[in-house]
Design a protein around this motif. Structure first.
Motif, short mmCIF file in Angstrom:
data_model
loop_
_atom_site.label_atom_id
_atom_site.label_comp_id
_atom_site.label_asym_id
_atom_site.label_seq_id
_atom_site.Cartn_x
_atom_site.Cartn_y
_atom_site.Cartn_z
N ASN A 171 93.67 -31.72 25.75
CA ASN A 171 93.96 -32.99 24.65
C ASN A 171 94.43 -33.95 25.80
OD1 ASN A 171 95.18 -35.62 23.72
ND2 ASN A 171 95.88 -34.65 22.55
N ALA A 172 92.39 -34.88 25.58
CA ALA A 172 91.87 -35.73 26.57
C ALA A 172 93.61 -36.70 27.15
CB ALA A 172 90.88 -36.85 26.59
N ASP A 173 94.43 -37.01 26.30
CA ASP A 173 95.46 -38.23 26.68
C ASP A 173 96.80 -37.23 26.59
OD1 ASP A 173 94.19 -41.09 25.74
OD2 ASP A 173 93.91 -39.17 23.90
N ALA A 174 97.04 -36.62 26.29
CA ALA A 174 98.07 -35.57 26.61
C ALA A 174 98.42 -35.04 28.11
CB ALA A 174 98.90 -34.07 25.94
N ALA A 175 97.37 -34.50 28.86
CA ALA A 175 96.88 -34.29 29.85
C ALA A 175 97.15 -35.32 31.48
CB ALA A 175 94.96 -33.54 30.09
N ALA A 176 97.88 -36.23 30.69
CA ALA A 176 97.37 -37.66 31.79
C ALA A 176 99.07 -36.93 32.63
CB ALA A 176 97.52 -38.92 31.18
N GLU A 177 99.97 -36.67 31.35
CA GLU A 177 100.90 -35.75 32.02
C GLU A 177 101.01 -35.12 33.29
OE1 GLU A 177 104.83 -33.87 30.70
OE2 GLU A 177 104.16 -34.48 28.93
N ILE A 178 99.61 -33.61 32.97
CA ILE A 178 99.36 -33.12 34.47
C ILE A 178 99.13 -33.60 35.38
CG2 ILE A 178 97.80 -31.28 35.22
CD1 ILE A 178 97.17 -30.52 32.13
N VAL A 179 98.13 -34.83 35.33
CA VAL A 179 98.12 -35.63 36.20
C VAL A 179 99.18 -36.29 37.36
CG1 VAL A 179 96.64 -37.51 37.42
CG2 VAL A 179 95.52 -35.88 35.36
N GLU A 180 99.94 -37.09 36.67
CA GLU A 180 101.16 -37.84 36.93
C GLU A 180 102.40 -36.76 37.84
OE1 GLU A 180 105.46 -39.62 35.48
OE2 GLU A 180 103.43 -39.59 33.60
N LEU A 181 102.44 -35.01 36.78
CA LEU A 181 103.12 -34.30 37.60
C LEU A 181 102.17 -33.85 39.18
CD1 LEU A 181 104.13 -32.31 34.69
CD2 LEU A 181 105.60 -33.24 35.84
N ALA A 182 101.54 -33.66 39.19
CA ALA A 182 100.80 -33.58 39.99
C ALA A 182 100.86 -34.08 41.15
CB ALA A 182 99.16 -33.24 39.67
N HIS A 183 100.35 -35.77 40.86
CA HIS A 183 100.02 -36.74 41.95
C HIS A 183 102.37 -36.72 42.70
CE1 HIS A 183 96.36 -38.87 40.76
NE2 HIS A 183 96.03 -37.68 41.02
N LYS A 184 103.41 -36.71 41.81
CA LYS A 184 104.14 -36.44 42.25
C LYS A 184 104.37 -35.46 43.73
CE LYS A 184 107.03 -38.26 38.24
NZ LYS A 184 107.88 -38.22 37.21
N ALA A 185 103.55 -34.46 43.56
CA ALA A 185 104.35 -33.22 44.24
C ALA A 185 102.44 -33.32 45.36
CB ALA A 185 104.00 -32.13 43.83
N ASN A 186 102.26 -34.71 45.44
CA ASN A 186 100.77 -34.67 45.84
C ASN A 186 99.61 -34.27 46.05
OD1 ASN A 186 102.06 -37.17 48.30
ND2 ASN A 186 103.65 -35.67 48.90
N THR A 187 99.66 -33.88 44.79
CA THR A 187 98.42 -32.63 44.56
C THR A 187 97.21 -33.66 43.83
OG1 THR A 187 100.08 -30.66 44.48
CG2 THR A 187 97.70 -30.33 43.50
N LYS A 188 95.93 -33.23 43.82
CA LYS A 188 94.98 -34.05 43.96
C LYS A 188 94.57 -33.36 42.77
CE LYS A 188 94.63 -36.94 46.85
NZ LYS A 188 93.50 -37.27 47.76
N VAL A 189 94.23 -34.03 41.87
CA VAL A 189 93.64 -33.43 40.51
C VAL A 189 92.21 -34.42 40.15
CG1 VAL A 189 94.18 -33.65 37.76
CG2 VAL A 189 95.95 -33.65 39.15
N ILE A 190 91.27 -33.35 39.98
CA ILE A 190 90.00 -33.51 39.59
C ILE A 190 89.98 -32.94 37.91
CG2 ILE A 190 87.61 -32.01 40.06
CD1 ILE A 190 88.32 -31.43 42.51
N SER A 191 89.04 -34.03 36.69
CA SER A 191 88.55 -33.36 35.65
C SER A 191 87.67 -32.70 35.58
CB SER A 191 88.84 -34.66 34.54
OG SER A 191 89.31 -34.80 33.99
#
Length: 353
Positions: free
Chosen positions: A111-131
């Motif tokens: 889900n393109a919108d719901a996956a925003a939460e994944i990005v937020e969680l990753a960034h809190k852990a200093n993990t970069k995200v590639i879509s």
């Protein structure tokens, strides 16, 4: 790049998630050996997490295998998890990989919108995200790699118009939760709208397909035929899976092979339908190029190296630095010079002995 402690607890949680995923209502196919989770062993290597929406479609096995092979070749570790079309499972899998300490998380969002939460969680852990392939919406995504998806829709509509320039058209779209499906339709309508405005084309049916499910696409096509008393002159189908459902529906009315039908992904069954005259075209997106380029990007991001991009795509929140690849039309006439030449599919697979 060193995995976080409490690895045993994370691993036990991972097993529970995988079992839940396997029991999901979406799981309709027997898992292949390639579904097995690839565990990392060398804690000194770059660790990449690859989170897929599903492995229930032919093309995603290719992405998985090619991506993993390239990461390994480049000296990294990789783990791939697939959510079987479940938003909650995908979020849980992403959390587990983040907790394990992945350096970069590569995500094909369900889900393109719901996956925003994944990005937020990753960034809190200093993990970069590639879509990957599909854009995550309304989030601070670090990078996006895909094909020019507006152009995919344009190619589909343009090829159909070469065969039928007027009459009743049906649009059988993809899953509305997938931003790519929205872009495919937008690209197709960019081509079709002038013809609609001139009264040459009647768009008599226009509907998205939940979960990209071919059975739902077939149902939608049957509905379109019923509403028009079988008077359909062309079908823009967003991908090859949907095209398979469309062709089945057309066959019940004796129309298969008589009207143009588009597709996308160059799946084997679709290419065979093209050879048989049941499907007009597909869009070839060289998955090897996408997967390998994404793997190279992920490794560079993990090591803070400079990243090459050629575009910026707005996801509703930011202009995401992007790398877009070119799709290509495949018809009966150029199968040999495209997908066979690239060894994407073999001549024997397509034509038999």
């Amino acid at each position: 790049m060193i995995f976080k402690k409490h690895r045993l607890l994370v691993f036990l949680g991972l097993i529970l998630i995988i079992l839940a995923s396997a029991c999901s209502n979406e799981a309709k196919v027997e898992p292949k050996k390639t579904d097995e989770v690839k565990l990392t062993t060398d804690e000194n290597k770059v660790y990449i997490g690859f989170v897929l929406d599903t492995l229930q479609q032919e093309r995603w096995y290719k992405d998985k295998e090619l991506f993993e092979e390239k990461i390994t070749e480049l000296g990294g570790n990789v783990k791939t998890l697939a959510a079987n079309g479940s938003e909650s499972v995908q979020l849980a899998q992403a959390k587990l990989l983040i907790e394990e300490g992945v350096d970069v998380l590569v995500v094909v969002p369900y889900n393109a919108d719901a996956a925003a939460e994944i990005v937020e969680l990753a960034h809190k852990a200093n993990t970069k995200v590639i879509s990957y392939d599909r854009l995550i919406k309304n989030a601070d995504v670090d990078y996006y790699i895909s094909f020019d998806n507006l152009k995919v829709g344009e190619l589909q509509a343009n090829e159909v118009l070469k065969h039928t320039t007027n009459g009743n058209f049906a649009y059988i779209g993809g899953a509305e939760t997938d931003n790519n499906a929205v872009l495919f339709r937008e690209g197709a309508m960019k081509v079709l709208q002038p013809q609609i405005d001139q009264g040459k084309i009647n768009l008599v049916y226009d509907k998205y397909t939940d979960n990209w499910d071919p059975a739902i696409a077939e149902k939608n096509m049957l509905e379109a035929l019923e509403q028009t008393s079988g008077e359909i002159d062309a079908v823009i189908s967003a991908n090859d899976g949907n095209a398979g459902g469309v062709v089945k529906a057309l066959a019940t009315n004796g129309l298969d092979g008589n009207i143009p039908v588009s597709g996308q992904d160059a799946e084997l069954d679709a290419v065979k339908r093209i050879v048989a005259g049941k499907q007009t075209m597909t869009v070839y997106k060289p998955i090897n190029l996408l997967a390998e380029t994404a793997a190279e990007m992920a490794m560079k991001v993990a090591q803070n190296e400079e990243i090459e991009t050629n575009n910026a795509v707005n996801n509703g929140k930011i202009d995401v630095p992007s790398y877009l690849l070119e799709p290509e039309t495949v018809t009966k006439e150029n199968i040999d010079s495209t997908i066979i030449k690239d060894n994407y599919l073999t001549q024997e697979e397509i034509y038999g002995n």
